[in-house]
Design an enzyme around this catalytic site. Structure first.
Site, PDB file in Angstrom:
ATOM      1  N   ALA A 142       0.819  -1.211   0.000  1.00 50.63           N
ATOM      2  CA  ALA A 142       0.000   0.000   0.000  1.00 50.63           C
ATOM      3  C   ALA A 142       0.856   1.265   0.000  1.00 50.63           C
ATOM      4  CB  ALA A 142      -0.932  -0.006   1.206  1.00 50.63           C
TER       5      ALA A 142
ATOM      6  N   LYS B 249       5.774   9.998  15.883  1.00 49.49           N
ATOM      7  CA  LYS B 249       4.781   9.128  15.248  1.00 49.49           C
ATOM      8  C   LYS B 249       4.719   7.781  15.971  1.00 49.49           C
ATOM      9  CE  LYS B 249       3.227   6.824  11.101  1.00 49.49           C
ATOM     10  NZ  LYS B 249       3.468   6.430   9.703  1.00 49.49           N
TER      11      LYS B 249
END
Length: 334
Positions: free
Chosen positions: A10, A209
Site C-alpha cells: 500500500a 509518530k
C-alpha cells in the site's frame, strides 16, 4: 532521475502511483523490485492506481525481481515491512552507487536511528532491529534519508493500490540539518503530489509518530478491536497511556522530547474515527507483524539506559506470544 521502489504494498504503491503520474517533462524513470503475484501483476498490467480523487489509471513501470535488470538507481524508496528488510537488503545493495539516496519509508525505529543522534545512545546498534548486521552492511547510513509517512492506502490485491487518505511526508538526514539532496528529493515528491516537509531532526519526527502507534497497533492486534473501541475502554486507554509515559521518558533521555500528554494524542487518534491498524490487518491476513520496530526497539533502548519499562514489557510480551502462537513472529527471537 532513476527511482526504484522496493515493496509495492500500500505505501510503496502510493509512492509509485503518484511518481508514475508525473509528466514526462519531469524526466523520471520509475521501476520496482517485486516478487510472486505482485511481479506478475506489474509486468502484465502495470500498477493499477486509484488516486484520492477516485480516478483509476494504469501506471507503467519496469518491474523485476532481479536488480541487474534495473541497474544503478539515483533514488531507492524502501517500503517493505520490518520483518522483510534483512532479506531484501542484499537486493537493495545491488541497486546502489555511491551517490544513490535510500529513502526509508517504514514504520517504527529504523536500524540507523542512533547514527548521528548524539547523546547517551549515539551509534547504538540494536540486535532486535538488525540481528546479523546485514541491513547496516548493505545500506550505509550515509546514503539514507529518513521518512515519516502520514498517509494511508490499501492494496486489496497484487499490483492494485487505492483509497489513499492524506499525502504528508517528513524526510530528513540521520545526521541532522537540511541537505541539498533532501531538498531535491522533497521537490520531486512535492511535484508528484505529496505534501513534504524537510526536517532538521528526523529522529524527533520518527519518535513522535511511534509514540502514537506503538500502543494502538499491538493492542488492536491482541484484541481485534478498531481504535475507537480501544479508546472507549477506560482501562485499556489507561494502559496505553502508561506505555506512552514510559516511552516519553525514554525519548527525553535520547533527545526526542514529546510535549504532549497521552490524552492529547488519544484525542488526535479519535478524530480518525473507527479504523483497523496495520498490525491488526496483518494478523487478520496471517502476515508477520512489525512488532520489534514499533515496540521491541523501545524496550531495548530502555534496557540500554537502565530505565524500567513494566508496561512496555507487558504489552511486548503479550503481543509476541499471541503472534508466535499464530506463526506470525519468529520463535527463535529472544
Amino acid at each position: 532521475m532513476k527511482i526504484a521502489v522496493v515493496g509495492l504494498g500500500a505505501v510503496g504503491g502510493a509512492f509509485a502511483g503518484l511518481l508514475g503520474t508525473l509528466p514526462s517533462s519531469k524526466n523520471i524513470q520509475l521501476s520496482a523490485i517485486a516478487r510472486g503475484k505482485a511481479l506478475t501483476a506489474l509486468q502484465t498490467q502495470g500498477l493499477v492506481w486509484t488516486d484520492a480523487s477516485g480516478q483509476t489509471r494504469q501506471v507503467a513501470l519496469t518491474a523485476s525481481d532481479d536488480p541487474a535488470d534495473l541497474g544503478p538507481q539515483d533514488v531507492v524508496i524502501v517500503a517493505v515491512k520490518g520483518p522483510s528488510l534483512a532479506d531484501v537488503a542484499p537486493t537493495i545493495q545491488k541497486l546502489l552507487t555511491p551517490h544513490t539516496v535510500v529513502l526509508v519509508a517504514m514504520n517504527g525505529v529504523p536500524w540507523w536511528f542512533f547514527d548521528g543522534l548524539g547523546g547517551a545512545c549515539d551509534g547504538l546498534k540494536l540486535s532486535v532491529l538488525d540481528p546479523q548486521g546485514m541491513i547496516a552492511k548493505c545500506i550505509p547510513t550515509s546514503q539514507v534519508l529518513g521518512c515519516v509517512v502520514h498517509f494511508s492506502a490499501q492494496s486489496p490485491s497484487a499490483g492494485v493500490v487505492q483509497n489513499m487518505k492524506g499525502n504528508q511526508l517528513i524526510i530528513g538526514e540521520p545526521a541532522g540539518g537540511v541537505s541539498a539532496r533532501a531538498q531535491t528529493l522533497a521537490d520531486c515528491l512535492s511535484a508528484a503530489g505529496f505534501d513534504v516537509k524537510v526536517s532538521s531532526r528526523i529522529q524527533q519526527d520518527i519518535w513522535f509518530k511511534l509514540w502514537g502507534n506503538m500502543t494502538m497497533n499491538p493492542v488492536s492486534a491482541l484484541t481485534g478491536a478498531p481504535c475507537d473501541q480501544i479508546l472507549d475502554d477506560d482501562l485499556v486507554r489507561s494502559f496505553c497511556s502508561a506505555v506512552m509515559l514510559e516511552a516519553q521518558a525514554i525519548g527525553a533521555h535520547i533527545g526526542c522530547d514529546i510535549a504532549q500528554a497521552p490524552e492529547d494524542r488519544h484525542a488526535v487518534t479519535r478524530k480518525l474515527g473507527s479504523f483497523k491498524t496495520s498490525m491488526l490487518q496483518d494478523v487478520e491476513h496471517d502476515r508477520q507483524i512489525e512488532l520489534d520496530t514499533l515496540l521491541g526497539a523501545v524496550r531495548a533502548i530502555g534496557q540500554h539506559l537502565q530505565m524500567p519499562t513494566p508496561s512496555i514489557d507487558a504489552l511486548y510480551g503479550l503481543t509476541r506470544l499471541m503472534a508466535r502462537t499464530r506463526g506470525l513472529y519468529p520463535k527463535d527471537v529472544a
